[in-house]
Motif scaffolding. Structure first.
Motif, PDB file in Angstrom:
ATOM      1  N   VAL A  32       0.911  -1.074   0.094  1.00 62.46           N
ATOM      2  CA  VAL A  32      -0.047  -0.157   0.024  1.00 62.46           C
ATOM      3  C   VAL A  32       0.918   1.009   0.025  1.00 62.46           C
ATOM      4  N   ILE A  33       0.341   2.413  -0.681  1.00 60.04           N
ATOM      5  CA  ILE A  33       1.251   3.481  -1.087  1.00 60.04           C
ATOM      6  C   ILE A  33       0.689   4.517  -0.276  1.00 60.04           C
ATOM      7  N   PHE A  34       0.959   5.380   0.818  1.00 61.29           N
ATOM      8  CA  PHE A  34       0.455   6.390   1.250  1.00 61.29           C
ATOM      9  C   PHE A  34       1.465   7.459   1.116  1.00 61.29           C
ATOM     10  N   ALA A  35       0.999   8.607   0.565  1.00 61.94           N
ATOM     11  CA  ALA A  35       1.892   9.476   0.068  1.00 61.94           C
ATOM     12  C   ALA A  35       3.339   9.356  -0.280  1.00 61.94           C
ATOM     13  N   GLU A  36       3.458   8.502  -0.965  1.00 59.16           N
ATOM     14  CA  GLU A  36       4.916   8.083  -1.445  1.00 59.16           C
ATOM     15  C   GLU A  36       5.751   7.252  -0.620  1.00 59.16           C
ATOM     16  N   LYS A  37       5.175   6.843   0.398  1.00 61.70           N
ATOM     17  CA  LYS A  37       5.858   5.925   1.362  1.00 61.70           C
ATOM     18  C   LYS A  37       5.067   4.497   1.115  1.00 61.70           C
ATOM     19  N   THR A  38       5.825   3.514   0.731  1.00 60.00           N
ATOM     20  CA  THR A  38       5.335   2.004   0.336  1.00 60.00           C
ATOM     21  C   THR A  38       5.280   1.341   1.755  1.00 60.00           C
ATOM     22  N   TYR A  39       4.223   0.693   2.191  1.00 62.22           N
ATOM     23  CA  TYR A  39       4.354  -0.314   3.163  1.00 62.22           C
ATOM     24  C   TYR A  39       3.984  -1.884   2.881  1.00 62.22           C
ATOM     25  N   LYS A  40       4.730  -2.836   2.912  1.00 56.32           N
ATOM     26  CA  LYS A  40       4.428  -4.198   2.693  1.00 56.32           C
ATOM     27  C   LYS A  40       3.421  -4.526   3.591  1.00 56.32           C
ATOM     28  N   GLU A  41       1.924  -5.055   3.098  1.00 55.62           N
ATOM     29  CA  GLU A  41       0.960  -5.287   4.040  1.00 55.62           C
ATOM     30  C   GLU A  41       1.320  -6.397   4.993  1.00 55.62           C
ATOM     31  N   GLU A  42       0.843  -6.486   6.260  1.00 55.52           N
ATOM     32  CA  GLU A  42       1.268  -7.439   7.282  1.00 55.52           C
ATOM     33  C   GLU A  42       2.637  -7.234   7.700  1.00 55.52           C
ATOM     34  N   LEU A  43       3.680  -7.157   6.753  1.00 58.28           N
ATOM     35  CA  LEU A  43       4.850  -7.057   7.306  1.00 58.28           C
ATOM     36  C   LEU A  43       5.120  -5.753   7.932  1.00 58.28           C
ATOM     37  N   GLU A  44       4.716  -4.587   7.113  1.00 58.07           N
ATOM     38  CA  GLU A  44       4.977  -3.182   7.637  1.00 58.07           C
ATOM     39  C   GLU A  44       3.633  -2.514   8.138  1.00 58.07           C
ATOM     40  N   LEU A  45       2.552  -2.864   7.927  1.00 55.81           N
ATOM     41  CA  LEU A  45       1.380  -2.317   8.175  1.00 55.81           C
ATOM     42  C   LEU A  45       0.140  -3.431   8.347  1.00 55.81           C
ATOM     43  N   THR A  46      -0.228  -3.422   9.592  1.00 55.91           N
ATOM     44  CA  THR A  46      -1.138  -4.246   9.908  1.00 55.91           C
ATOM     45  C   THR A  46      -2.823  -3.782   9.235  1.00 55.91           C
ATOM     46  N   THR A  47      -3.604  -4.646   9.317  1.00 56.02           N
ATOM     47  CA  THR A  47      -4.851  -4.150   9.003  1.00 56.02           C
ATOM     48  C   THR A  47      -5.516  -2.988   9.735  1.00 56.02           C
ATOM     49  N   GLU A  48      -5.304  -3.162  11.268  1.00 49.94           N
ATOM     50  CA  GLU A  48      -5.964  -2.016  12.073  1.00 49.94           C
ATOM     51  C   GLU A  48      -5.144  -0.716  11.739  1.00 49.94           C
ATOM     52  N   GLU A  49      -3.886  -1.036  11.718  1.00 48.55           N
ATOM     53  CA  GLU A  49      -3.028   0.321  11.488  1.00 48.55           C
ATOM     54  C   GLU A  49      -3.403   1.012  10.190  1.00 48.55           C
ATOM     55  N   PHE A  50      -3.622   0.381   9.225  1.00 53.27           N
ATOM     56  CA  PHE A  50      -4.201   0.892   7.904  1.00 53.27           C
ATOM     57  C   PHE A  50      -5.405   1.679   7.912  1.00 53.27           C
ATOM     58  N   TYR A  51      -6.574   1.161   8.479  1.00 58.21           N
ATOM     59  CA  TYR A  51      -7.580   1.527   8.697  1.00 58.21           C
ATOM     60  C   TYR A  51      -7.489   3.110   9.432  1.00 58.21           C
ATOM     61  N   LYS A  52      -6.811   2.901  10.475  1.00 62.10           N
ATOM     62  CA  LYS A  52      -6.618   4.157  11.386  1.00 62.10           C
ATOM     63  C   LYS A  52      -5.897   5.172  10.375  1.00 62.10           C
ATOM     64  N   LYS A  53      -4.857   4.680   9.637  1.00 62.80           N
ATOM     65  CA  LYS A  53      -4.170   5.717   8.879  1.00 62.80           C
ATOM     66  C   LYS A  53      -5.026   6.363   7.772  1.00 62.80           C
ATOM     67  N   LEU A  54      -6.027   5.537   7.263  1.00 59.76           N
ATOM     68  CA  LEU A  54      -6.755   5.849   6.318  1.00 59.76           C
ATOM     69  C   LEU A  54      -7.696   7.113   6.567  1.00 59.76           C
ATOM     70  N   GLU A  55      -8.105   6.826   7.804  1.00 58.82           N
ATOM     71  CA  GLU A  55      -8.977   7.977   8.644  1.00 58.82           C
ATOM     72  C   GLU A  55      -8.406   9.221   8.647  1.00 58.82           C
ATOM     73  N   GLY A  56      -6.998   9.419   8.698  1.00 53.02           N
ATOM     74  CA  GLY A  56      -6.342  10.592   8.968  1.00 53.02           C
ATOM     75  C   GLY A  56      -5.738  11.129   7.581  1.00 53.02           C
ATOM     76  N   ALA A  57      -5.837  10.230   6.557  1.00 52.16           N
ATOM     77  CA  ALA A  57      -4.955  10.529   5.151  1.00 52.16           C
ATOM     78  C   ALA A  57      -5.562  11.629   4.353  1.00 52.16           C
ATOM     79  N   GLU A  58      -4.630  12.563   4.182  1.00 56.87           N
ATOM     80  CA  GLU A  58      -5.179  13.619   3.314  1.00 56.87           C
ATOM     81  C   GLU A  58      -5.271  13.324   1.778  1.00 56.87           C
TER      82      GLU A  58
END
Ligand code: MYR
Length: 287
Positions: A32-58
């Motif tokens: 998943v790529i948030f503002a040019e930072k790439t996260y390998k899912e599960e390894l670098e971004l959990t499902t909970e972290e993803f949805y939390k990050k999505l809430e605040g994403a510009e």
């Protein structure tokens, strides 16, 4: 030492790590790529972290498939471990280039036979295929036995899902035949499914309740026939709704072997958005 067939999948099966370890399943992550930072899912971004990050994403995230190099690295390692054959199972080639990259990588590693299986689906429905392939491999089955069983599963597998906001699917360009829905985005809750590996509207209904009832009706039609079924309820930040659906299904059917609650994780969640719900099922092999 020669080993039997290795089973490889990708992160969008959302098979828990413990299950993968127990069944010796190898996993290659999508990102998943948030503002040019790439996260390998599960390894670098959990499902909970993803949805939390999505809430605040510009800026909303995008996704990317694993590179051919990621697969070459894993396949080379499997060869070193003593495997001579691999069955690599992935999310639908109609929505991601992951499957194609796995096949390309397979051709690049000498003395390793890599057989691809396009699940034409994703999430725990892909996981259903992967689990059975791994169980067969652990029992010593060969590639052709595994591929035959995977085709049998495909013949009975169904998956229907719905999203809270169709905008995510439109933005990601993964909805086929959805043009007619565009002007109607707010007024309808279409039930979606896969046809020939692509996401298309199944039926248009006006409320989530009607959509869920219709999916349960489709489940009921299959579960009333002979056979034993595996079911998964898939959700994006809807644990209570998923628990309730799973409890109702367990209570109403004796021929359901298991109802697994699973997730629309970061990569799939990027395209569906929070609030999505789905149900998938397939018939177990005759004993
Ligand atoms: C990539 O960047 O290659 C990944 C693209 C993933 C597209 C996901 C589209 C939604 C899939 C919904 C699956 C529902 C299964 C029941």
């Amino acid at each position: 030492m020669n080993k039997n067939v290795a089973i490889v999948t990708d992160s969008t099966a959302y098979l828990p790590k413990e299950e993968r370890e127990r069944l010796s399943i190898y996993m290659v992550p999508l990102s998943v790529i948030f503002a040019e930072k790439t996260y390998k899912e599960e390894l670098e971004l959990t499902t909970e972290e993803f949805y939390k990050k999505l809430e605040g994403a510009e800026q909303l995230p995008t996704t990317s498939q694993p590179s051919t190099g990621q697969f070459v690295e894993l396949f080379t390692d499997l060869k070193k471990q003593g495997y001579q054959q691999v069955v690599t199972l992935h999310l639908s080639s109609g929505i991601s280039g992951t499957f194609q990259n796995a096949l390309t990588a397979g051709e690049m590693v000498d003395e390793l036979e890599v057989h691809g299986f396009d699940s034409e689906i994703a999430c725990y429905a892909l996981g259903f295929f992967v689990r059975e392939a791994a169980q067969l491999a652990l029992k010593g089955a060969g590639v052709s036995e595994i591929l035959t069983r995977l085709e049998e599963i495909k013949a009975t597998l169904k998956a229907y899902f719905m999203v809270a906001d169709l905008g995510h699917l439109h933005r990601g360009g993964r909805l086929s035949g959805g043009q007619l829905l565009v002007g109607n985005l707010l007024k309808i809750k279409p039930i979606l499914h896969f046809v020939d590996g692509k996401i298309v509207p199944f039926e248009k209904v006006r409320t989530e309740k009607k959509a869920i009832d219709r999916i349960l009706q489709l489940l009921d039609q299959d579960l009333r026939s002979d056979g034993r079924y595996e079911v998964t309820v898939i959700h994006a930040m809807r644990p209570e709704a998923a628990e309730q659906l799973a409890a109702d299904i367990r209570e109403n059917y004796d021929n359901v072997v298991d109802v697994v609650i699973s997730v629309f994780g970061p990569v799939i969640g990027t395209h569906l958005g929070p609030g999505s719900l789905g149900i998938s099922w397939y018939k177990q092999a005759e004993a």
